[in-house]
Design a protein around this motif. Sequence first.
Motif, PDB file in Angstrom:
ATOM      1  N   TRP A 140       0.847  -1.187   0.000  1.00 15.79           N
ATOM      2  CA  TRP A 140       0.000   0.000   0.000  1.00 15.79           C
ATOM      3  C   TRP A 140       0.887   1.242   0.000  1.00 15.79           C
ATOM      4  N   ALA A 141       0.287   2.363  -0.349  1.00 12.53           N
ATOM      5  CA  ALA A 141       1.003   3.638  -0.389  1.00 12.53           C
ATOM      6  C   ALA A 141       0.039   4.760  -0.045  1.00 12.53           C
ATOM      7  N   SER A 142       0.586   5.853   0.445  1.00  9.59           N
ATOM      8  CA  SER A 142      -0.217   7.024   0.801  1.00  9.59           C
ATOM      9  C   SER A 142      -0.039   8.120  -0.245  1.00  9.59           C
ATOM     10  N   SER A 143      -1.168   8.658  -0.703  1.00  4.70           N
ATOM     11  CA  SER A 143      -1.152   9.780  -1.646  1.00  4.70           C
ATOM     12  C   SER A 143      -1.437  11.099  -0.930  1.00  4.70           C
ATOM     13  N   TYR A 144      -1.183  11.132   0.367  1.00  2.65           N
ATOM     14  CA  TYR A 144      -1.508  12.302   1.179  1.00  2.65           C
ATOM     15  C   TYR A 144      -0.864  13.580   0.640  1.00  2.65           C
ATOM     16  N   GLU A 145       0.330  13.463   0.054  1.00  2.35           N
ATOM     17  CA  GLU A 145       1.061  14.647  -0.378  1.00  2.35           C
ATOM     18  C   GLU A 145       1.041  14.849  -1.894  1.00  2.35           C
ATOM     19  N   ASN A 146       0.149  14.171  -2.610  1.00  3.92           N
ATOM     20  CA  ASN A 146       0.059  14.416  -4.054  1.00  3.92           C
ATOM     21  C   ASN A 146      -1.404  14.473  -4.498  1.00  3.92           C
ATOM     22  N   ASP A 147      -1.613  14.657  -5.793  1.00  8.64           N
ATOM     23  CA  ASP A 147      -2.959  14.863  -6.335  1.00  8.64           C
ATOM     24  C   ASP A 147      -3.596  13.589  -6.883  1.00  8.64           C
ATOM     25  N   PHE A 148      -2.965  12.457  -6.657  1.00  7.19           N
ATOM     26  CA  PHE A 148      -3.403  11.225  -7.313  1.00  7.19           C
ATOM     27  C   PHE A 148      -4.895  10.947  -7.093  1.00  7.19           C
ATOM     28  N   ASN A 149      -5.338  10.965  -5.857  1.00  5.01           N
ATOM     29  CA  ASN A 149      -6.747  10.655  -5.580  1.00  5.01           C
ATOM     30  C   ASN A 149      -7.699  11.661  -6.211  1.00  5.01           C
ATOM     31  N   PHE A 150      -7.297  12.921  -6.233  1.00  3.36           N
ATOM     32  CA  PHE A 150      -8.136  13.953  -6.834  1.00  3.36           C
ATOM     33  C   PHE A 150      -8.193  13.788  -8.352  1.00  3.36           C
ATOM     34  N   ASP A 151      -7.064  13.438  -8.945  1.00  2.00           N
ATOM     35  CA  ASP A 151      -7.016  13.286 -10.397  1.00  2.00           C
ATOM     36  C   ASP A 151      -7.833  12.090 -10.878  1.00  2.00           C
ATOM     37  N   TYR A 152      -7.971  11.082 -10.012  1.00  2.00           N
ATOM     38  CA  TYR A 152      -8.745   9.898 -10.399  1.00  2.00           C
ATOM     39  C   TYR A 152     -10.132   9.884  -9.759  1.00  2.00           C
ATOM     40  N   HIS A 153     -10.555  11.059  -9.307  1.00  2.00           N
ATOM     41  CA  HIS A 153     -11.955  11.322  -8.914  1.00  2.00           C
ATOM     42  C   HIS A 153     -12.458  10.411  -7.790  1.00  2.00           C
ATOM     43  N   VAL A 154     -11.582  10.225  -6.782  1.00  2.00           N
ATOM     44  CA  VAL A 154     -12.015   9.497  -5.585  1.00  2.00           C
ATOM     45  C   VAL A 154     -11.847  10.333  -4.322  1.00  2.00           C
ATOM     46  N   SER A 155     -11.212  11.492  -4.434  1.00  2.00           N
ATOM     47  CA  SER A 155     -11.126  12.447  -3.327  1.00  2.00           C
ATOM     48  C   SER A 155     -11.578  13.814  -3.835  1.00  2.00           C
ATOM     49  N   PHE A 156     -12.192  14.569  -2.922  1.00  2.79           N
ATOM     50  CA  PHE A 156     -12.795  15.836  -3.321  1.00  2.79           C
ATOM     51  C   PHE A 156     -12.503  16.899  -2.268  1.00  2.79           C
ATOM     52  N   THR A 157     -12.154  18.100  -2.740  1.00  2.00           N
ATOM     53  CA  THR A 157     -11.830  19.184  -1.828  1.00  2.00           C
ATOM     54  C   THR A 157     -13.102  19.790  -1.235  1.00  2.00           C
ATOM     55  N   LYS A 158     -12.914  20.583  -0.184  1.00  2.00           N
ATOM     56  CA  LYS A 158     -14.053  21.279   0.412  1.00  2.00           C
ATOM     57  C   LYS A 158     -14.698  22.227  -0.597  1.00  2.00           C
ATOM     58  N   ASP A 159     -13.864  22.852  -1.426  1.00  2.00           N
ATOM     59  CA  ASP A 159     -14.394  23.764  -2.440  1.00  2.00           C
ATOM     60  C   ASP A 159     -15.232  23.014  -3.471  1.00  2.00           C
ATOM     61  N   GLN A 160     -14.777  21.827  -3.866  1.00  2.00           N
ATOM     62  CA  GLN A 160     -15.552  21.033  -4.817  1.00  2.00           C
ATOM     63  C   GLN A 160     -16.895  20.624  -4.221  1.00  2.00           C
ATOM     64  N   LEU A 161     -16.873  20.184  -2.978  1.00  2.00           N
ATOM     65  CA  LEU A 161     -18.119  19.777  -2.326  1.00  2.00           C
ATOM     66  C   LEU A 161     -19.051  20.971  -2.139  1.00  2.00           C
ATOM     67  N   ALA A 162     -18.475  22.140  -1.915  1.00  2.00           N
ATOM     68  CA  ALA A 162     -19.284  23.346  -1.687  1.00  2.00           C
ATOM     69  C   ALA A 162     -20.055  23.759  -2.934  1.00  2.00           C
ATOM     70  N   THR A 163     -19.614  23.337  -4.100  1.00  2.00           N
ATOM     71  CA  THR A 163     -20.337  23.683  -5.326  1.00  2.00           C
ATOM     72  C   THR A 163     -21.651  22.922  -5.447  1.00  2.00           C
ATOM     73  N   GLY A 164     -21.790  21.841  -4.643  1.00  2.00           N
ATOM     74  CA  GLY A 164     -23.011  21.041  -4.695  1.00  2.00           C
ATOM     75  C   GLY A 164     -22.996  19.951  -5.739  1.00  2.00           C
ATOM     76  N   ALA A 165     -21.861  19.773  -6.435  1.00  2.00           N
ATOM     77  CA  ALA A 165     -21.776  18.741  -7.464  1.00  2.00           C
ATOM     78  C   ALA A 165     -20.341  18.237  -7.561  1.00  2.00           C
ATOM     79  N   ILE A 166     -20.183  16.935  -7.674  1.00  2.00           N
ATOM     80  CA  ILE A 166     -18.862  16.345  -7.880  1.00  2.00           C
ATOM     81  C   ILE A 166     -18.936  15.398  -9.075  1.00  2.00           C
ATOM     82  N   GLU A 167     -17.785  15.128  -9.675  1.00  2.00           N
ATOM     83  CA  GLU A 167     -17.717  14.187 -10.790  1.00  2.00           C
ATOM     84  C   GLU A 167     -17.245  12.838 -10.257  1.00  2.00           C
ATOM     85  N   TYR A 168     -18.142  11.872 -10.256  1.00  2.00           N
ATOM     86  CA  TYR A 168     -17.820  10.543  -9.730  1.00  2.00           C
ATOM     87  C   TYR A 168     -18.531   9.494 -10.571  1.00  2.00           C
TER      88      TYR A 168
END
Length: 257
Positions: A140-168
């Motif tokens: 296993w590996a941690s992507s805590y310090e990179n954008d990997f999870n965000f780029d593959y649409h499994v993690s979402f920022t507070k700003d993304q969630l605040a828009t009321g819509a995410i791409e999943y």
Amino acid sequence: MTQHAPHPAPHHVVSRDEWLAARKAHLKNEKALTRLRDLVSAERRALPWTKVEKNYVFDTTDGKKTLADLFDGRSQLVVYHFMWLWDRELGCPNCSFLADHFDGANLHLAHHDVSLVVITRGPVGKFAPYVKRLGWKFKWASSYENDFNFDYHVSFTKDQLATGAIEYNFETIDDPQYQNDEMPGVSVFYKEGNGDILHTYSGYARGLDILVGAHNFLDLTPKGRNEDQIMDWVRRHDEYEDADPHACCGSKSASAA
């Protein structure tokens, strides 16, 4: 404590000949499903690929590793995107349920030119004790310090969630009950001889069912999965004394397929 599902719905008790006739009729649908599954698998393998342009660097208990390093000398890499529950500093119980299946598969995948790695945004110092607690052996590996999870649409920022819509799951999810800062998924990569890494596939939501061997066993039984919502019965394997089912990733699926 062993959980007991409610008694299955009443069924007719018939002669062996009547049972055999019904079973053969059902076999036609089973064979049709098998042929359709083979067709879908062939379509999946025939999908076009896209080059990974970023140089992702992950944290592991063995130090920093690039995405290329995670292939571990093989040409194919399967990544399971594992949800980390930030508010509880624990792994998602449903992702943990899936992860319980990985070590058995790995006995064979490693001999078929496939590396399987779990990637989580959980920091190494938090996720390592969790892995030890549940007795997992997979890498296993941690992507805590990179954008990997965000780029593959499994993690979402507070700003993304605040828009009321995410791409999943390749669609826009605008219902808050189906939105989380972490979501589950699987992604597959291929490494060319020249070192180029290609993204070949990603799947999400109910598309992860294919990874869950326990579901296949339960689907053979009269009581089935015995769930009101998807995977609402699942617990971490060391928590089954807890009688209260808890929902998490995928239990209110954003997409049924």
